[in-house]
Scaffold this active site. Structure first.
Site, PDB file in Angstrom:
ATOM      1  CG  HIS A   1      -0.511   0.278   2.524  1.00 43.66           C
ATOM      2  ND1 HIS A   1      -0.382   1.567   2.997  1.00 43.66           N
ATOM      3  CD2 HIS A   1      -0.155  -0.517   3.557  1.00 43.66           C
ATOM      4  CE1 HIS A   1       0.026   1.527   4.266  1.00 43.66           C
ATOM      5  NE2 HIS A   1       0.185   0.277   4.625  1.00 43.66           N
TER       6      HIS A   1
ATOM      7  CG  ASP B   1       2.462   1.606   7.905  1.00 36.31           C
ATOM      8  OD1 ASP B   1       2.122   1.093   6.829  1.00 36.31           O
ATOM      9  OD2 ASP B   1       1.721   1.624   8.906  1.00 36.31           O
TER      10      ASP B   1
ATOM     11  CD  GLU C   1      -3.035  -1.109   5.364  1.00 33.44           C
ATOM     12  OE1 GLU C   1      -2.993  -2.095   6.105  1.00 33.44           O
ATOM     13  OE2 GLU C   1      -2.719   0.048   5.768  1.00 33.44           O
ATOM     14  CD  GLU C   2      -1.890   3.001   7.367  1.00 37.97           C
ATOM     15  OE1 GLU C   2      -2.547   2.656   8.366  1.00 37.97           O
ATOM     16  OE2 GLU C   2      -0.689   2.725   7.204  1.00 37.97           O
TER      17      GLU C   2
ATOM     18  CG  ASP D   1       1.563  -3.012   5.622  1.00 33.21           C
ATOM     19  OD1 ASP D   1       2.332  -2.090   5.963  1.00 33.21           O
ATOM     20  OD2 ASP D   1       0.333  -2.876   5.550  1.00 33.21           O
TER      21      ASP D   1
ATOM     22  CG  HIS E   1       0.636   4.305  12.374  1.00 34.52           C
ATOM     23  ND1 HIS E   1      -0.726   4.136  12.365  1.00 34.52           N
ATOM     24  CD2 HIS E   1       1.082   3.652  11.279  1.00 34.52           C
ATOM     25  CE1 HIS E   1      -1.081   3.404  11.317  1.00 34.52           C
ATOM     26  NE2 HIS E   1       0.011   3.088  10.650  1.00 34.52           N
TER      27      HIS E   1
HETATM   28 ZN   LIG Z   1       0.699  -0.326   6.588  1.00 33.62          ZN
END
Ligand SMILES: [Zn+2]
Length: 352
Positions: free
Chosen positions: A65, A177, A209-210, A232, A319
């Site tokens: 992603h 990410d 995706e998130e 991922d 994140h």
């Molecule tokens: Zn991810």
């Protein structure tokens, strides 16, 4: 990793792509794949699908992603302070003290997120966890009229984007990410294309995706693959305070992580590990007992089912503004996926 592949990674990391606002990074992907893909398509959802050897009887899909967590502007007050909602899963504590960028029609507008200084916090306030709704973006304007000339409701926001190499082949950046996983699937296609292939390989830069694994769902439906591998990030557990008994033993630099569990087809997993062994690539193995919170979930239950694998990149501080990975891990993950593609034939049976 050669210079152009490293430059491609940096470009991915320095290009914004909050979920739903992925076009700038998809432009970077389209440009990079042009020289080696046989076919490059973008579907109406925004997924970029690069294919080598289309028309072969067996279809293999790699999904990485391209979207990142961010914010979206919802309101500008009379003083010109900008309020937002989150896109994707944030720990609001990670936002305090960050340099941010609002991506507007006239370009990047720098912003900061902070709160009042410790000297001014009451005893009670010092103990409280800050909520996202109490945070604002400060863009340094005099008032709302000036803010309105720059920023519109609906503009996306990211952390200030940058790439910082570190010791021992490590690097940090926001949105490792999943720009790192995206890099792996695209680079795997490029490497697989240099050797004989008897399957069609689709490397997909999936969107959204998130916010619910959405691009994997639409792109998998369109491609209708027999086998799919999602790439991922996963939590590296080699730093303080993470419980290895629950999260497993995952190190930066320990190699790509091959996942086992109900979301992963056991034959695919076995084949990935066999490819790693014959190519001399060190791997780590992790397990997850539920449907994974990433693209592998939707790929597996596409149409009548897809033989699905999950290969992950160890990532510390997910994140946050300083997500940290090993460049060797992504390099080896790309080799591993390429080896899998080069070994796949129409007679392989992945029935579990
Ligand atoms: Zn991810």
């Amino acid at each position: 990793m050669d210079d152009s592949a490293l430059a491609f990674l940096k470009k991915l990391l320095e290009t914004p792509s909050p979920s739903g606002y992925e076009r700038p990074v998809q432009d970077v992907v389209r440009e990079y794949v042009r020289s080696f893909a046989d076919e490059v398509k973008t579907d109406v959802h925004g997924n970029v699908i690069a294919c080598k050897n289309p028309g072969a009887p067996v279809r293999l899909m790699f999904a990485g992603h391209c979207d990142q967590i961010g914010l979206v502007v919802t309101y500008i007050d009379a003083e010109g302070f900008v309020y937002s909602q989150t896109i994707g899963g944030w720990d609001p504590q990670q936002l305090i003290g960050q340099r941010m960028t609002i991506w507007t029609k006239s370009g990047a507008v720098p912003a900061v997120i902070a709160r009042k200084p410790i000297h001014l916090l009451t005893e009670d306030e010092r103990k409280q966890v800050v909520k996202e709704k109490d945070l604002w973006l400060d863009i340094g304007v005099k008032d709302k009229a000036e803010a309105d000339t720059l920023v519109q409701v609906g503009d996306p926001v990211t952390l200030a984007l940058s790439f910082q190499p570190m010791r021992n082949g490590l690097a940090n950046s926001p949105a490792m990410d999943n720009k790192s996983g995206l890099w792996v699937v695209i680079e795997a296609l490029r490497r697989a294309a240099q050797k004989p292939l008897s399957c069609a390989v689709y490397a997909v830069s999936t969107v959204q995706e998130e916010i619910g694994l959405r691009g994997a769902r639409t792109s998998a439906f369109g491609i209708d693959p027999h086998v799919g591998i999602a790439v991922d990030v996963t939590h590296a557990t080699d730093c303080p305070t993470i419980e290895k008994k629950q999260q497993g033993d995952v190190k930066l630099g320990g190699g790509p992580v091959v996942f086992r569990g109900p979301n992963m087809n056991p034959v695919v997993t076995k084949r990935i590990l066999a490819c790693a062994q014959s190519a001399g690539i060190a791997c780590q193995v992790s397990a997850i007992g539920r449907a994974t919170p990433n693209d592998a979930n939707n790929i597996q239950i596409n149409r009548a089912g897809v033989a699905t694998g999950l290969v992950a990149v160890p990532n510390r501080y997910m994140h946050s503004a300083v997500e940290m990975i090993s460049l060797d891990d992504i390099d080896h993950a790309a080799d591993l996926l390429a080896a899998f593609a080069n070994g796949l034939t129409a007679t392989d049976d992945f029935t579990p």
